[in-house]
Design an enzyme around this catalytic site. Structure first.
Site, PDB file in Angstrom:
ATOM      1  N   ALA A  31       3.549   4.024  -7.934  1.00 32.49           N
ATOM      2  CA  ALA A  31       2.888   3.165  -6.952  1.00 32.49           C
ATOM      3  C   ALA A  31       1.716   3.859  -6.267  1.00 32.49           C
ATOM      4  O   ALA A  31       1.029   3.249  -5.453  1.00 32.49           O
ATOM      5  CB  ALA A  31       3.892   2.696  -5.905  1.00 32.49           C
ATOM      6  N   ALA A  88       0.857  -1.178   0.000  1.00 33.43           N
ATOM      7  CA  ALA A  88       0.000   0.000   0.000  1.00 33.43           C
ATOM      8  C   ALA A  88       0.898   1.233   0.000  1.00 33.43           C
ATOM      9  O   ALA A  88       2.001   1.197   0.532  1.00 33.43           O
ATOM     10  CB  ALA A  88      -0.903   0.007   1.226  1.00 33.43           C
ATOM     11  N   THR A  89       0.404   2.302  -0.593  1.00 30.50           N
ATOM     12  CA  THR A  89       1.287   3.462  -0.747  1.00 30.50           C
ATOM     13  C   THR A  89       0.758   4.704  -0.030  1.00 30.50           C
ATOM     14  O   THR A  89       0.423   4.611   1.130  1.00 30.50           O
ATOM     15  CB  THR A  89       1.558   3.733  -2.240  1.00 30.50           C
ATOM     16  OG1 THR A  89       0.308   3.771  -2.919  1.00 30.50           O
ATOM     17  CG2 THR A  89       2.408   2.634  -2.834  1.00 30.50           C
ATOM     18  N   THR A  90       0.624   5.820  -0.693  1.00 33.13           N
ATOM     19  CA  THR A  90       0.615   7.120  -0.028  1.00 33.13           C
ATOM     20  C   THR A  90      -0.624   7.398   0.824  1.00 33.13           C
ATOM     21  O   THR A  90      -1.757   7.313   0.341  1.00 33.13           O
ATOM     22  CB  THR A  90       0.753   8.230  -1.082  1.00 33.13           C
ATOM     23  OG1 THR A  90       1.861   7.913  -1.931  1.00 33.13           O
ATOM     24  CG2 THR A  90       0.995   9.567  -0.422  1.00 33.13           C
TER      25      THR A  90
END
Length: 271
Positions: A218, A43-45
């Site tokens: 991403a 999972a990213t930002t």
């Protein structure tokens, strides 16, 4: 009542560690040669901002496995009680397990002690749980959460950041984590003002996530075609609220329309 609860422990994690350690998510060893991104997507930002009425939490929806988009609709935000929530970047599976266990931990403490933890106490509890995941983090499965909440005693929104070892710090304005965090932080650095009203704070969050997605593969941006938009939650003295998809979609469409005219986003007048 089961015998172990006769000790009236207020920590469900301690109870599970003593009696059912196999149920905790942070167990085991990963076989050598296994790429962690092949086991669980990343999972990213995610970001958090303190504003006039409380605190905002926002996240993009993308999870990746290497250069492949593993999911376009991951939910990285978790309501943990009426006045707190967490978001996470890193290993998606372990992050989701951590969030669910943390919510149970807060519920268990309140039932056993008869009152809710203070926000600082909640941060300490989460810090200990992250520290418990250090072994998995060192094997390539880090979980890096943000904790936000409304401090009922002080009447303000507060943000806590953590590293993979569980060390915590309070952030007084905004904070971003994940692969696109540098770009989101850069955007917020230009847009953030103390005591911003909620509408401006939501717009700044979507602008920051847009900038992160613009530079980081991403991080997912607003997907108007698939109707996939960032998730945004706010916590004020009235409690926790997730903004409706329609409300976030309206802001996302505004940002996308403006970016079609100014691809690099809002600029400052230095004259």
């Amino acid at each position: 009542m089961p015998r172990p609860f006769n000790r009236a422990t207020s920590s469900i994690v301690d109870y599970l560690r003593s009696h059912h350690p196999d149920t905790l998510p942070f167990q085991g060893q990963v076989p050598g040669g296994v790429d962690p991104t092949d086991v669980t997507p990343r999972a990213t930002t995610v970001l958090a901002m303190v504003y006039a009425d409380g605190v905002l939490l926002a996240g993009d929806r993308r999870a990746t496995a290497g250069n492949v988009i593993a999911s376009r609709k991951v939910d990285k935000l978790y309501r943990t009680d009426e006045f707190s929530a967490i978001a996470f970047a890193g290993s998606a599976a372990f992050g989701a397990e951590l969030a669910k266990l943390y919510r149970v931990q807060l519920e268990h403490y309140e039932k056993m002690e008869g009152h809710a933890l203070s926000l600082e106490g909640k941060a300490n509890q989460l810090s200990a749980m992250i520290r418990g995941n250090l072994g998995m983090a060192m094997q390539g499965f880090p979980v890096v959460p943000l904790l936000v909440g409304f401090d009922e005693n002080r009447g303000i929104g507060r943000i806590y950041s953590f590293d993979i070892g569980g060390d915590r710090n309070e952030e007084d304005r905004y904070y971003c984590v994940g692969s696109g965090s540098l770009f989101a932080s850069g955007a917020l650095k230009k847009m953030y003002r103390p005591s911003m009203p909620q509408q401006e704070t939501v717009l700044a969050a979507v602008q920051a996530l847009y900038d992160a997605a613009d530079e980081d593969t991403a991080t997912g941006g607003p997907d108007l075609g698939r109707r996939i938009f960032p998730l945004i939650e706010i916590i004020t003295e009235e409690g926790h609220q997730r903004l409706s998809e329609e409300d976030v979609a309206a802001v996302a469409r505004q940002v996308v329309a403006e970016r079609s005219q100014e691809p690099d986003g809002p600029t400052l007048d230095l004259g």
